[in-house]
Design an enzyme around this catalytic site. Structure first.
Site, PDB file in Angstrom:
ATOM      1  N   ARG A   1     -13.248   4.040   4.255  1.00  0.00           N
ATOM      2  CA  ARG A   1     -14.577   4.152   4.104  1.00  0.00           C
ATOM      3  C   ARG A   1     -15.085   5.564   3.473  1.00  0.00           C
ATOM      4  O   ARG A   1     -14.469   6.742   3.553  1.00  0.00           O
ATOM      5  CB  ARG A   1     -15.148   4.571   5.855  1.00  0.00           C
TER       6      ARG A   1
ATOM      7  N   ARG B   1     -19.876   0.449   7.769  1.00  0.00           N
ATOM      8  CA  ARG B   1     -18.710  -0.038   8.489  1.00  0.00           C
ATOM      9  C   ARG B   1     -18.592  -1.660   7.751  1.00  0.00           C
ATOM     10  O   ARG B   1     -17.473  -2.248   7.614  1.00  0.00           O
ATOM     11  CB  ARG B   1     -18.759  -0.221   9.725  1.00  0.00           C
TER      12      ARG B   1
ATOM     13  N   ASN C   1      -7.490  -0.991   8.665  1.00  0.00           N
ATOM     14  CA  ASN C   1      -8.684  -1.006   9.456  1.00  0.00           C
ATOM     15  C   ASN C   1      -9.921  -1.667   8.750  1.00  0.00           C
ATOM     16  O   ASN C   1      -9.906  -1.629   7.683  1.00  0.00           O
ATOM     17  CB  ASN C   1      -9.327   0.498   9.680  1.00  0.00           C
TER      18      ASN C   1
ATOM     19  N   ASP D   1       2.318  -1.524  -4.479  1.00  0.00           N
ATOM     20  CA  ASP D   1       0.840  -1.071  -4.638  1.00  0.00           C
ATOM     21  C   ASP D   1       0.022  -1.684  -5.969  1.00  0.00           C
ATOM     22  O   ASP D   1       0.680  -2.039  -6.822  1.00  0.00           O
ATOM     23  CB  ASP D   1       0.541   0.371  -4.741  1.00  0.00           C
TER      24      ASP D   1
ATOM     25  N   HIS E   1      -9.053  -1.532  18.337  1.00  0.00           N
ATOM     26  CA  HIS E   1      -8.645  -0.173  17.945  1.00  0.00           C
ATOM     27  C   HIS E   1     -10.026   0.386  17.301  1.00  0.00           C
ATOM     28  O   HIS E   1     -10.486   0.748  16.174  1.00  0.00           O
ATOM     29  CB  HIS E   1      -7.859  -0.271  16.728  1.00  0.00           C
TER      30      HIS E   1
ATOM     31  N   GLY F   1       0.843  -1.238  -0.068  1.00  0.00           N
ATOM     32  CA  GLY F   1       0.067   0.091  -0.004  1.00  0.00           C
ATOM     33  C   GLY F   1       0.916   1.139  -0.028  1.00  0.00           C
ATOM     34  O   GLY F   1       1.806   1.304   1.032  1.00  0.00           O
TER      35      GLY F   1
ATOM     36  N   VAL G   1      -0.489   6.216   4.360  1.00  0.00           N
ATOM     37  CA  VAL G   1       0.061   5.458   5.626  1.00  0.00           C
ATOM     38  C   VAL G   1       1.446   4.818   5.161  1.00  0.00           C
ATOM     39  O   VAL G   1       2.397   5.031   5.731  1.00  0.00           O
ATOM     40  CB  VAL G   1      -0.558   4.864   6.310  1.00  0.00           C
ATOM     41  N   GLY G   2       1.231   4.161   4.280  1.00  0.00           N
ATOM     42  CA  GLY G   2       2.429   3.202   3.560  1.00  0.00           C
ATOM     43  C   GLY G   2       3.353   4.155   3.155  1.00  0.00           C
ATOM     44  O   GLY G   2       4.600   3.799   3.483  1.00  0.00           O
TER      45      GLY G   2
HETATM   46  N1  APR Z   1      -2.821  -4.459  -3.140  1.00  0.00           N
HETATM   47  C1  APR Z   1      -1.921  -3.511  -2.996  1.00  0.00           C
HETATM   48  N2  APR Z   1      -2.377  -2.233  -2.545  1.00  0.00           N
HETATM   49  C2  APR Z   1      -3.850  -1.995  -2.582  1.00  0.00           C
HETATM   50  C3  APR Z   1      -4.873  -3.135  -2.658  1.00  0.00           C
HETATM   51  C4  APR Z   1      -4.281  -4.315  -3.127  1.00  0.00           C
HETATM   52  N3  APR Z   1      -4.944  -5.101  -3.248  1.00  0.00           N
HETATM   53  N4  APR Z   1      -5.840  -2.570  -2.493  1.00  0.00           N
HETATM   54  C5  APR Z   1      -5.694  -1.260  -2.359  1.00  0.00           C
HETATM   55  N5  APR Z   1      -4.448  -0.882  -2.183  1.00  0.00           N
HETATM   56  C6  APR Z   1      -3.781   0.376  -1.973  1.00  0.00           C
HETATM   57  C7  APR Z   1      -4.572   1.680  -2.662  1.00  0.00           C
HETATM   58  O1  APR Z   1      -4.191   1.680  -4.038  1.00  0.00           O
HETATM   59  C8  APR Z   1      -3.875   2.816  -2.024  1.00  0.00           C
HETATM   60  O2  APR Z   1      -2.788   3.512  -2.647  1.00  0.00           O
HETATM   61  O3  APR Z   1      -3.850   0.860  -0.735  1.00  0.00           O
HETATM   62  C9  APR Z   1      -3.563   2.138  -0.488  1.00  0.00           C
HETATM   63  C10 APR Z   1      -4.256   2.932   0.468  1.00  0.00           C
HETATM   64  O4  APR Z   1      -3.968   4.189   0.690  1.00  0.00           O
HETATM   65  P1  APR Z   1      -4.874   5.248   1.171  1.00  0.00           P
HETATM   66  O5  APR Z   1      -6.195   5.314   0.703  1.00  0.00           O
HETATM   67  O6  APR Z   1      -4.011   6.476   1.267  1.00  0.00           O
HETATM   68  O7  APR Z   1      -5.148   4.907   2.672  1.00  0.00           O
HETATM   69  P2  APR Z   1      -4.247   5.267   3.984  1.00  0.00           P
HETATM   70  O8  APR Z   1      -4.522   6.721   4.378  1.00  0.00           O
HETATM   71  O9  APR Z   1      -2.789   4.987   3.677  1.00  0.00           O
HETATM   72  O10 APR Z   1      -4.747   4.209   5.093  1.00  0.00           O
HETATM   73  C11 APR Z   1      -4.271   2.726   4.660  1.00  0.00           C
HETATM   74  O11 APR Z   1      -4.426   2.218   6.958  1.00  0.00           O
HETATM   75  O12 APR Z   1      -4.699   3.528   9.024  1.00  0.00           O
HETATM   76  C12 APR Z   1      -5.199   2.562   8.100  1.00  0.00           C
HETATM   77  O13 APR Z   1      -7.660   3.279   8.116  1.00  0.00           O
HETATM   78  C13 APR Z   1      -6.595   3.415   7.339  1.00  0.00           C
HETATM   79  O14 APR Z   1      -7.159   1.215   6.506  1.00  0.00           O
HETATM   80  C14 APR Z   1      -6.446   2.342   6.054  1.00  0.00           C
HETATM   81  C15 APR Z   1      -4.814   1.961   6.103  1.00  0.00           C
END
Ligand code: APR
Length: 308
Positions: A82, A88, A120, A33, A175, A9, A13-14
């Site tokens: 979400r 949820r 989450n 990703d 959490h 990801g 966060v990643g």
């Molecule tokens: N494989 C790899 N990456 C994926 C997949 C998958 N199957 N499905 C979604 N992603 C990627 C998305 O393309 C996106 O770049 O996961 C990333 C999620 O990033 P954000 O939407 O920016 O979310 P983020 O704020 O990083 O939060 C990620 O951490 O704290 C928790 O609640 C938060 O569940 C959420 C997670």
């Protein structure tokens, strides 16, 4: 460098966690990703920051799990946030499918890794990772409590105008809104905050901690917190890679500890080279036990919905 951390990801966060791991030169970093170009672009950007930061970490962005092979630690942040109109339960089902697929791929290439789930709803997603990976419970450690207690530490520091370094805060449970901040075990230079802050102010700190994620979601308008979650991941990664044996609140698979069976719930854990070294069982009052059980039940409801 002979250590390798993969971050699945490359969202907020990643990327934040990946950047900090590279900056601190804790390990080489792979960021993966499904989006084409995004992990490659962010990976290259982080790599190009390393000369300025004085880090020789190698950083690679990719869509291919082959590049993640033999990772020591895999941090899973992949998932959907979400969206308006999504319940949820919808989110739970969608992220369940994503985390299951990701874990299968991770295990093909790094069968002995330690996994830190972040997506989450955290405790339920950690349980998915544990069931799908079939790793020993020592090697699946969910990130939540470090973040929740960091929030509580920040609020206590503001309240008393003292250094955050003097503050320990303990937050147990799942959490979610029912998490259990523990003022009795939260201290400033060893002094419990119950001796320093009046009950009403403590209650407001506890409430603000429990709703800390929602406070940021509301302010941001779109998306959720990522700087503090990213930092929390890195503290866990560092404790494992350096075998520091830090005691940190993490979501782990309980098998009778705190009277809870077969469920991921946040408790104080010692983290070292093999992942979870030990679960610390602290004495709780009746009231605290009731709150912890209530929080665990909220996790169990989610876990039962997806049958993991
Ligand atoms: N494989 C790899 N990456 C994926 C997949 C998958 N199957 N499905 C979604 N992603 C990627 C998305 O393309 C996106 O770049 O996961 C990333 C999620 O990033 P954000 O939407 O920016 O979310 P983020 O704020 O990083 O939060 C990620 O951490 O704290 C928790 O609640 C938060 O569940 C959420 C997670």
């Amino acid at each position: 460098m002979n250590r390798k951390v993969t971050v699945i990801g490359s969202g907020n966060v990643g990327a934040t966690a990946a950047r900090s791991i590279a900056d601190k030169e804790l390990a080489d970093v792979v960021i993966l990703d499904i989006l084409d170009g995004v992990p490659q672009g962010k990976g290259l950007d982080i790599l190009e920051a390393c000369p300025v930061e004085g880090s020789d970490a190698r950083v690679l962005g990719t869509n291919d799990y082959v590049d993640t092979a033999d990772s020591d630690i895999v941090v899973i942040t992949a998932g959907l946030a979400r969206k308006p109109g999504m319940s949820r339960d919808d989110l739970l089902a969608k992220n369940h499918a994503i985390i299951k697929g990701v874990t299968e791929q991770v295990m093909k290439h790094s069968p002995n890794c330690i996994i830190i789930p972040v997506t989450n709803p955290l405790d339920a997603m950690a349980q998915v990772v544990y069931r799908v990976s079939e790793l020993p419970r020592e090697r699946v450690i969910g990130m939540a409590g470090v973040l929740d207690s960091a929030r509580m530490r920040a609020f206590i520091a503001q309240e008393l105008n003292v250094s955050v370094e003097n503050i320990h805060a303990f937050v147990l449970g799942g959490h979610g809104d029912a998490m259990v901040p523990l003022p009795r075990y939260s201290t400033v230079a060893g002094i419990p905050i119950t001796e320093l802050i009046d009950a009403e102010r403590i209650d407001s700190i506890v409430q603000r901690t429990a709703h800390g994620g929602a406070e940021i979601v509301k302010l941001l308008g779109t998306g959720s917190a990522y700087y503090a979650p990213g930092s929390a991941v890195v503290e866990m990664v560092e404790s494992v890679l350096k075998d520091k044996k830090k005691i940190l609140p993490c979501s782990v698979f309980l098998q009778g500890e705190y009277g809870i069976h077969d469920l991921f719930v946040g408790v104080p854990c010692k983290l070292g080279a093999n992942g979870l070294d030990e679960i610390m069982e602290i004495t709780l009052t009746d009231e605290e036990t009731v709150a912890l059980n209530k929080s665990a039940e909220a996790v169990r409801e989610l876990v039962q919905l997806i049958d993991v």
